[in-house]
Design a protein around this motif. Structure first.
Motif, PDB file in Angstrom:
ATOM      1  N   THR A  95       3.052  34.571  20.831  1.00 23.08           N
ATOM      2  CA  THR A  95       2.437  33.247  20.736  1.00 23.08           C
ATOM      3  C   THR A  95       2.727  32.572  19.397  1.00 23.08           C
ATOM      4  N   ASP A  96       3.699  33.080  18.667  1.00 19.62           N
ATOM      5  CA  ASP A  96       4.191  32.328  17.510  1.00 19.62           C
ATOM      6  C   ASP A  96       5.544  31.784  17.939  1.00 19.62           C
ATOM      7  N   GLN A  97       5.547  30.515  18.278  1.00 19.71           N
ATOM      8  CA  GLN A  97       6.744  29.913  18.873  1.00 19.71           C
ATOM      9  C   GLN A  97       7.088  28.619  18.141  1.00 19.71           C
ATOM     10  N   PHE A  98       8.392  28.394  18.003  1.00 21.96           N
ATOM     11  CA  PHE A  98       8.894  27.253  17.229  1.00 21.96           C
ATOM     12  C   PHE A  98      10.055  26.635  17.999  1.00 21.96           C
ATOM     13  N   PRO A 151       6.646  39.468  15.920  1.00 22.76           N
ATOM     14  CA  PRO A 151       7.636  38.750  16.715  1.00 22.76           C
ATOM     15  C   PRO A 151       7.414  37.243  16.691  1.00 22.76           C
TER      16      PRO A 151
END
Ligand SMILES: Cc1cc2nc3c(=O)[nH]c(=O)nc-3n(C[C@H](O)[C@H](O)[C@H](O)COP(=O)(O)OP(=O)(O)OC[C@H]3O[C@@H](n4cnc5c(N)ncnc54)[C@H](O)[C@@H]3O)c2cc1C
Lengths: 268, 339
Positions: A151-154, A188
């Motif tokens: 849920t760390d998305q860029f 991640p």
């Protein structure tokens, strides 16, 4: 710290080709789709080159390219891509067409990624292009990320700096010609790349030879991954009608043209 | 069917023009479908933004608020949007296609067991069901389609409708609670050229495109990059237009260093660049090849200045092609525009 960088990217038709939609048995497709020359999807290509640079800077890191596309076409495209940077190919045999549903593609990619031996989420950087040049949706990577619980998305990434403390400093394109700066504490993370800052690497036959040793077996064991248009019902797919009749003005003086342009700019 | 319109506030607490455009399109869609709709807002303090659109006809207003929602960040935005969609039991979700929403909506759809479509340029109703249009293959072909899976989430492109206008009021929103894990990502700021150096102006009337010709040997055998730079900068200053470029020109310097220092990949228009929206576009020293001109899909009136009468612009891509030296023409244009 070492990283596992997985790049999702497939092939798209050469943008200089004329594309024409047709209706096939599985819904819309491109006329002569299998005959069109293909390229590595450009933004995914940038992701691959950035991945290779980062892997080169961090000993013990490795790059995988996970591609879902028609096996024969993948083989053709890999002949060139393999010469660019070192990577291991994970091939999935299915349609790379723009009308397939992103969620089906994402499901197949996520399954293939989870099957990579030794996958370690604490080292994982999941890369791809922020949009394909086919579907152009910017949807696949997010769904793969969700399937892997990331849920760390860029998206629209132009720069990633891997800091000494293990954190990631990321520049994403946002509205108005700006970059948003974020710091993520550790992998991640999912990064959908825009252009980044690297030129396309020159072909390197030695890299090509080393890559091909893995690429041919990967293509041979490419898993059939039938992706479809899913729940979509297409009403129409049309080319834009060429409505402009260009007026070509040849013998006007710069003064006349300038006056014409200024009147046009100023006119409401 | 139940419709949820999602929006986030801007740093100043208001709703952006793109949000008001999407709201107008949602109001219209809800009317066509004969379905009520809910508004869901995310932001640090979204109450005033809800009040500003209180009379839009929404049956209900929901908000997720707090300092952690001031940042455009996947983890918090996805959690907030998920909570709003569940609270509204939405089967159709609309949102403006901002960078913030584009980042999360496909992942959100996955969480909800639904589907998302991005870059939607039109919404309508066919046989009582919503249908959308969007472009495929980088603006090469346009499709109209519908989906059976719900919830169906739509990211609506700017310009989809005229911005919603109406009286402010009191929205009385219901607060929706979101449980968050401590975020691993912090937005620490923005990087942009100084305001007077910023060449990308999405709200400008005119897009001014520069091509590689500006850096090529001219009729007198000279390369005139310095003169090109002065002419381009001067035109941007006088016209307040937004600067676009071809790939060839931004790539020229290689390694991120452009020949014209105010140009970057952010200016690139086309297949691997952007597809901005402006009422008018003026192309200079550019050949008008297809991978460039697909980025002009949403430019209204188009004119080009090129030395080559047979360039791409001549073939139905521009309304007017001036076959002329852009150096000479732009110098005169600047002189006419100068106060
Ligand atoms: C995968 C892929 C993706 C691509 N993506 C993009 C993209 O996103 N955007 C993009 O732009 N391109 C893209 N391209 C490249 C595209 O195909 C063209 O090569 C490019 O747009 C050409 O740029 P140009 O017109 O500036 O340069 P050129 O083709 O060099 O044309 C220069 C023009 O300037 C004219 N000229 C020179 N001097 C003057 C003068 N004094 N006055 C007036 N006219 C003058 C010349 O007559 C000529 O027509 C892509 C290509 C590929 C293969």
């Amino acid at each position: 710290m070492s990283y596992q960088i997985i790049v999702c990217g497939s092939l798209v038709p050469d943008p200089l080709q004329t594309l024409e939609p047709v209706t096939g048995p599985q819904g819309p497709a491109l006329k002569n789709e299998m005959m069109l020359p293909s390229w590595l999807d450009p933004w995914a290509g940038h992701a691959l080159y950035e991945a290779a640079r980062l892997a080169g800077q961090h000993a013990g890191s490795k790059v995988w390219l996970v591609s879902l596309g028609p096996k024969a076409k993948l083989q053709q495209v890999m002949m060139t891509v393999a010469q660019k940077v070192p990577f291991e190919l994970v091939a999935l045999d299915g349609s790379a067409g723009g009308f397939t549903d992103a969620s089906e593609t994402a499901a197949a990619l996520a399954e293939a990624i989870l099957a990579i031996p030794g996958l370690d989420l604490t080292k994982l950087l999941l890369f791809g292009g922020w949009e394909s040049a086919s579907r152009g949706a910017g949807a696949t990577l997010q769904i793969v990320g969700e399937r892997l619980g990331i849920t760390d998305q860029f998206q629209g990434v132009d720069s990633l700096t891997l800091e000494a403390d293990g954190s990631l400093r990321i520049l994403e394109r946002v509205e108005g010609g700006k970059h948003q700066v974020s710091v993520c504490s550790a992998p991640p993370a999912v990064l959908g790349w825009a252009t980044g800052s690297l030129p396309e690497p020159r072909n390197n036959p030695q890299v090509g030879m080393a890559n091909m040793r893995g690429i041919m077996p990967a293509l041979q064991k490419a898993k059939p991954s039938p992706v479809s248009t899913g729940d979509i019902t297409f009403t129409s797919v049309t080319l834009p009608t060429q409505t402009r009749t260009t007026q070509v003005i040849k013998d006007a003086s710069p003064e006349q043209i300038a006056a014409d342009i200024v009147a046009w700019i100023k006119g409401g | 069917m139940s419709i949820l319109f999602l929006a986030h506030t801007e740093p100043d607490g208001t709703l952006a023009k793109s949000a008001l455009e999407s709201l107008a399109a949602t109001v219209q869609l809800a009317q066509s479908l004969g379905t009520p709709f809910t508004v869901g807002l995310i932001g640090e303090t979204p109450g005033p933004a809800a009040d500003a659109i209180a009379t839009c006809g929404a049956q209900k207003f929901l908000t997720v608020s707090g300092p952690e929602f001031s940042q455009a960040r996947y983890a918090t935005d996805a959690a907030a949007a998920e909570a709003l969609c569940r609270a509204a039991a939405a089967t159709l979700v609309t949102a403006p296609a901002t960078s913030r929403w584009n980042r999360v909506l496909p992942g959100l759809a996955h969480r909800l067991g639904g589907r998302a479509d991005t870059h939607v340029t039109g919404v309508g109703v066919s046989n009582g069901q919503p249908c959308v249009s969007r472009w495929f293959y980088r603006q090469r072909m346009e499709a109209v389609f519908t989906r059976s899976t719900r919830p169906w989430i739509l990211a609506l492109e700017g310009g989809i409708a005229a911005p919603w206008q109406g009286a402010a009021g009191t929205a009385h929103p219901d607060a929706v609670a979101v449980t968050l894990a401590a975020p691993r990502t912090q937005v620490t700021g923005f990087e942009a050229p100084a305001a007077d150096q910023q060449t990308i102006r999405p709200d400008a009337e005119l897009l001014f495109v520069t091509g590689a010709g500006w850096t090529k040997k001219q009729a007198d055998g000279e390369v005139k990059v310095a003169e090109a730079e002065t002419l381009i900068r001067e035109f941007l200053r006088l016209s307040r237009s937004s600067l676009g470029s071809t790939k060839s020109l931004v790539d020229l310097g290689g390694e991120g260093q452009s020949v014209l220092p105010f140009l970057s990949h952010l200016n690139q228009i086309g297949q691997t660049g952007s597809t901005p929206r402006h009422a008018k576009g003026l192309s200079t020293c550019c050949h008008g090849e297809e991978p460039h001109t697909v980025g002009w899909r949403f430019i209204g009136e188009r004119r080009a200045i090129s030395l080559d009468a047979n360039c791409g612009w001549a073939r139905g891509k521009a309304d007017i092609l001036y076959v002329a030296d852009a150096f000479a023409v732009m110098a005169k244009v600047n002189a006419l525009l100068a106060p």
